[in-house]
Design an enzyme around this catalytic site. Structure first.
Site, mmCIF file in Angstrom:
data_model
loop_
_atom_site.group_PDB
_atom_site.id
_atom_site.type_symbol
_atom_site.label_atom_id
_atom_site.label_comp_id
_atom_site.label_asym_id
_atom_site.label_seq_id
_atom_site.Cartn_x
_atom_site.Cartn_y
_atom_site.Cartn_z
ATOM 1 N N ASP A 87 0.829 -1.207 0.000
ATOM 2 C CA ASP A 87 0.000 0.000 0.000
ATOM 3 C C ASP A 87 0.863 1.256 0.000
ATOM 4 O OD1 ASP A 87 -2.102 1.760 0.223
ATOM 5 O OD2 ASP A 87 -2.509 1.343 2.324
ATOM 6 N N ASP A 284 -2.004 5.532 -5.292
ATOM 7 C CA ASP A 284 -2.302 4.646 -4.164
ATOM 8 C C ASP A 284 -2.502 3.210 -4.628
ATOM 9 O OD1 ASP A 284 -3.203 3.418 -1.871
ATOM 10 O OD2 ASP A 284 -4.991 4.649 -1.629
#
Ligand SMILES: *[C@@H]1O[C@H](CO)[C@@H](O)[C@H](O)[C@H]1NC(C)=O
Ligand SMILES: *[C@@H]1O[C@H](CO)[C@@H](O)[C@H](O)[C@H]1NC(C)=O
Ligand SMILES: *[C@@H]1O[C@H](CO)[C@@H](O)[C@H](O)[C@H]1NC(C)=O
Ligand SMILES: *[C@@H]1O[C@H](CO)[C@@H](O)[C@H](O)[C@H]1NC(C)=O
Ligand SMILES: *[C@@H]1O[C@H](CO)[C@@H](O)[C@H](O)[C@H]1NC(C)=O
Length: 504
Positions: A87, A284
């Site tokens: 992430d 992201d």
């Protein structure tokens, strides 16, 4: 209206990139690299969508296809193996414990991703009990911070701080590799930041600078790679171009850059979207879809005849759109990333022959999903990979990132981008050196446009902002909401998201 700030890059960044290549080419570069795996998750909007909480609660059977990227990591002495979700939008590494409520649920949903047991590690050390992370999708984990030996890509880092999720809402741990300013203990406990994994790899001298490259690869490929401290020039085409990361609340906390152009390109014909551009976007990898400002999303939907499904909070389209020879091109002042249609269309039923109410096999189906995820679906409905941001921060998640090779240079607060080379099997790794202009084969973009960053862009941790005034509030729904259950390998959860697909 966004305020435009045009910056001129400093002279230091204008150093010739070819000089950097010569300096960094070595027989045995100092890099830490490993393959990453793509895996299905149960619902394409589960981790990202979030924003649907105000819509009526409908639950969904877990046959949907969506993907997250995992890396193998081990923690402790002896090593405890984990598979963590990579992430770039958060900054803490954390793992579940086998005894937590979610992990003891029927079907033991944490077992495939692995859990951590502090008592079984001779190198475990308690740090504090301030680990409390919440993500914009509403998922969360709380517990302790600890230090232990962490191994990744064949290298070990002693005494790395990480979180232990004694209670969490997600059955797989996270490998947050963003800025230390975005760590949970900084945001929720007001503590100072600690050296998280990328920073610790650099501090340990395993790489020369806190920077890494992420290659997600094709939607239909099973693996990509992450390379700490290096660039693999065989994994992209053309040249890397470098734009600055933008600050939020006067600090570097998220990978925010400015999207300046979106064009639909069809047989050389270009249809340019203008609504809400330029706009600041967060890169992201933890988000499956891209979320763009509503007017821009609306323009893309009408250009491609995508229907907005209000209950789903995303666009739906005929799966055959994936077969169209068109690209959606995203420009960041200079570098342009072309996304082929088949990378933007997510088939919720790929890899599952029939409805699978128990939700088992979402991982086991990986091989099936890898082969022909978009094939042969004319007439059935697919999820479009770009959804309206509904007033929240614009995010470019995996549906965009798969088409790009991205270097995240945390040391110099820069992002370098090039068009991905799908399925590349060659490898030519160059080391990222210390200092500025250190990304090999990259040229700085001069006069990079920087759109104003809205406060909501900082909302990775903490509450998301409101969603009123959306032109999508009355959007066309192609299907009625169907009551279903969200399950995760036997774990049944009520979800405040509605994934009601016409094809279900
Ligand atoms: C991760 O570890 C699992 C279990 O050992 C293995 O099957 C898988 O191939 C590994 N994946 C990668 C990308 O190294
Ligand atoms: C270790 O085990 C002891 C005794 O079973 C238990 O009380 C303690 O909570 C455990 N510690 C951790 C960090 O799990
Ligand atoms: C974690 O943080 C959230 C939001 O800041 C708060 O509501 C919650 O009570 C905290 N949980 C724990 C266990 O401290
Ligand atoms: C990449 O490989 C996958 C799996 O073999 C295949 O389905 C896909 O079409 C390939 N992509 C490209 C762009 O060649
Ligand atoms: C797709 O379009 C490009 C550019 O217009 C063209 O060069 C290419 O041949 C087309 N491919 C197919 C399979 O039609």
């Amino acid at each position: 209206m966004k305020n435009l700030v045009v910056t001129v890059l400093t002279a230091g960044l204008l150093v010739s990139a070819s000089a950097a290549i010569q300096l960094t080419e070595r027989q045995l570069p100092n890099v830490v690299g490993l393959d990453i795996m793509r895996r299905a998750i149960q619902n394409p909007t589960e981790r990202d969508a979030l924003r649907r909480r105000q819509s009526k609660t409908v639950t969904e059977t877990l046959t949907n296809e969506a993907t997250l990227y995992y890396a193998n990591v081990s923690i402790g002495t002896p090593a405890q193996d984990l598979s963590l979700h990579i992430d770039t939008g958060s900054s803490d590494l954390w793992a579940n414990v086998a005894s937590s409520p979610i992990c003891t649920y029927r079907g033991k949903p944490c077992s495939s991703a692995g859990t951590y047991d502090a008592n079984s590690s001779s190198t475990y050390k308690f740090v504090n009990n301030d680990f409390n992370v919440s993500y914009v999708d509403g998922s969360a984990a709380v517990g302790d911070y600890a230090t232990d030996t962490v191994s990744i890509g064949g290298q070990s880092i002693a005494g790395l701080q990480f979180g232990i999720g004694y209670d969490s809402t997600i059955p797989q741990g996270i490998l947050g590799i963003g800025y230390t300013a975005n760590e949970a203990q900084v945001n929720t406990a007001g503590l100072k930041s600690y050296a998280n994994l990328p920073q610790a790899i650099a501090n340990a001298g395993l790489i020369q600078s806190n920077a890494y490259s992420l290659w997600l690869n094709d939607l239909d490929a099973g693996t990509g790679s992450i390379l700490f401290g290096g660039v693999d020039t065989a994994k992209y085409t053309g040249q890397l171009q470098t734009v600055p990361v933008q600050k939020i609340f006067n600090q570097y906390a998220q990978f925010i850059i400015t999207l300046t152009g979106v064009d639909l390109v069809n047989s050389g014909n270009k249809q340019s979207m203008t609504a809400d551009l330029p706009t600041a976007v967060i890169l992201d990898s933890g988000s499956s879809l891209a979320y763009l400002p509503n007017p821009l999303t609306s323009a893309i939907f009408s250009a491609l005849k995508v229907q907005y499904d209000q209950s789903l909070g995303a666009g739906v389209c005929d799966c055959s759109l994936a077969d169209q020879n068109m690209t959606l091109d995203f420009t960041f002042t200079s570098p342009t990333i072309s996304i082929p249609m088949n990378e933007l269309i997510i088939n919720p039923n790929a890899g599952s022959s029939t409805n699978n109410p128990s939700g088992t096999g979402t991982r086991g189906n990986q091989n099936t999903q890898n082969s022909g995820q978009n094939a042969g679906n004319a007439g059935s409905q697919c999820i479009f990979g770009i959804a309206p941001a509904e007033g929240s921060a614009a995010v470019l998640g995996d549906t965009f990132l798969r088409s790009a090779y991205v270097v995240y240079d945390l040391a110099n607060n820069e992002i370098s981008l090039a068009q991905t080379n799908f399925n590349a099997t060659d490898s030519k790794v160059l080391e990222i050196g210390a200092g500025t202009a250190s990304i090999p084969d990259a040229t700085p973009v001069s006069g990079a446009v920087q759109a104003a960053v809205s406060a909501s862009a900082g909302a990775r941790i903490g509450a998301i902002t409101g969603t009123s005034g959306s032109p999508f509030a009355t959007g066309t729904s192609t299907s009625s909401a169907i009551s279903k259950q969200v399950s995760y390998e036997g774990l049944v959860l009520a979800a405040g998201i509605a994934a009601a697909l016409a094809c279900a």
